[in-house]
Write an enzyme that holds these catalytic residues in place. Structure first.
Site: not given
Length: 267
Positions: A39, A92, A161, A165, A196
């Site tokens: 990260d 991710n 987005y 994706k 989420v």
């Protein structure tokens, strides 16, 4: 031994300092894998790795800007050194910026292109180089790219987005084909998470209201739930368990596919 047992597996998780990535790294470790969190958020990333280590699992941290090719090369090398190999990558790390098409900021779109598409592509590149025969790990493995339900639905405010994706889905399939054609021994799949309520998911609801798509963040969330046959938002564990499955031998004959983990929203 269960086919979902990951003892002996060595996995790098990008964007693992928080949210879905942290949950995925934690679930992989709980299944027995040794993990490295990658990260740009160093303090949070080290803290996430320490929390996993405190459970008795093997976890470490490397700093990684996923848009930087040279940084990917060094992060993979450092991961192989720390873990003694590499046979799994979870791509991710991602970014969502909410805008109406009529109001698109080119810089916002470029940033999503860099992080969501280029960052994922570079991850696959360097995973292949490490895990293919002759690479520093060399034993094959599994790559899981994180796409989104946004790649499968038309929802106002997320055009950039959604586009990036969707590209992750296509990249996944081409990479799987190349791995097979050149004998890399690396399976490549992706998942399509539903919404989420992580920091990123909550921010999306706030921004949907801010640009006038919904009267309030609560109504934005309600619209998602209304479109979801299972009638709820996703949980971090829902996404993390799907990643564990795709990394495991339970998915040993699965490559080049996308797994929807969205409660049926994108069907």
């Amino acid at each position: 031994m269960s086919v979902f047992d990951l003892h002996g597996r060595k996995v790098l998780v990008t964007g693992g300092a928080q949210g879905l990535g942290q949950g995925m790294a934690t679930a992989l470790a709980a299944a027995g894998a040794a993990v490295v969190i990658a990260d740009v958020q160093e303090e949070a990333g080290r803290a996430a790795a320490a929390a996993i280590s405190a459970t008795g699992a093997t976890a470490d941290f490397v700093r990684l800007d996923v848009t930087d090719d040279a940084n990917w090369e060094s992060a993979i090398a450092e991961t192989v050194e720390k873990l003694g190999g590499l046979d799994g990558l979870v791509n991710n790390a991602g970014l969502e910026i909410t805008e109406l098409v009529a109001d698109l900021n080119p810089n916002s779109v470029r940033l999503m292109l860099e992080v969501n598409i280029l960052g994922t592509a570079l991850g696959v590149k360097h995973a292949f180089r490490a895990m293919r025969p002759g690479g520093p790990a060399g034993g094959g493995g599994s790559v899981v790219n994180v796409s989104s339900v946004a790649a499968t639905i038309a929802f106002p405010g997320i055009s950039g987005y959604s586009a990036t994706k969707s590209a992750v889905d296509r990249l996944t399939r081409v990479a799987a084909a190349e791995s097979g054609a050149f004998g890399y021994g690396v399976r490549v799949n992706c998942i399509y998470p539903g919404l989420v309520p992580t920091a990123m998911g909550n921010q999306l609801a706030v921004e949907e209201a801010a640009i006038g798509v919904f009267p309030s963040p609560e109504e934005a969330v309600g619209a998602v739930i209304a479109q979801t046959p299972l009638g709820r938002l996703g949980e971090v564990s829902d996404m993390a368990d799907a990643v564990v499955f795709l990394i495991s031998d339970g998915a040993r004959f699965i490559t080049g596919t996308g797994l929807s983990v969205d409660g049926g929203m994108g069907m």
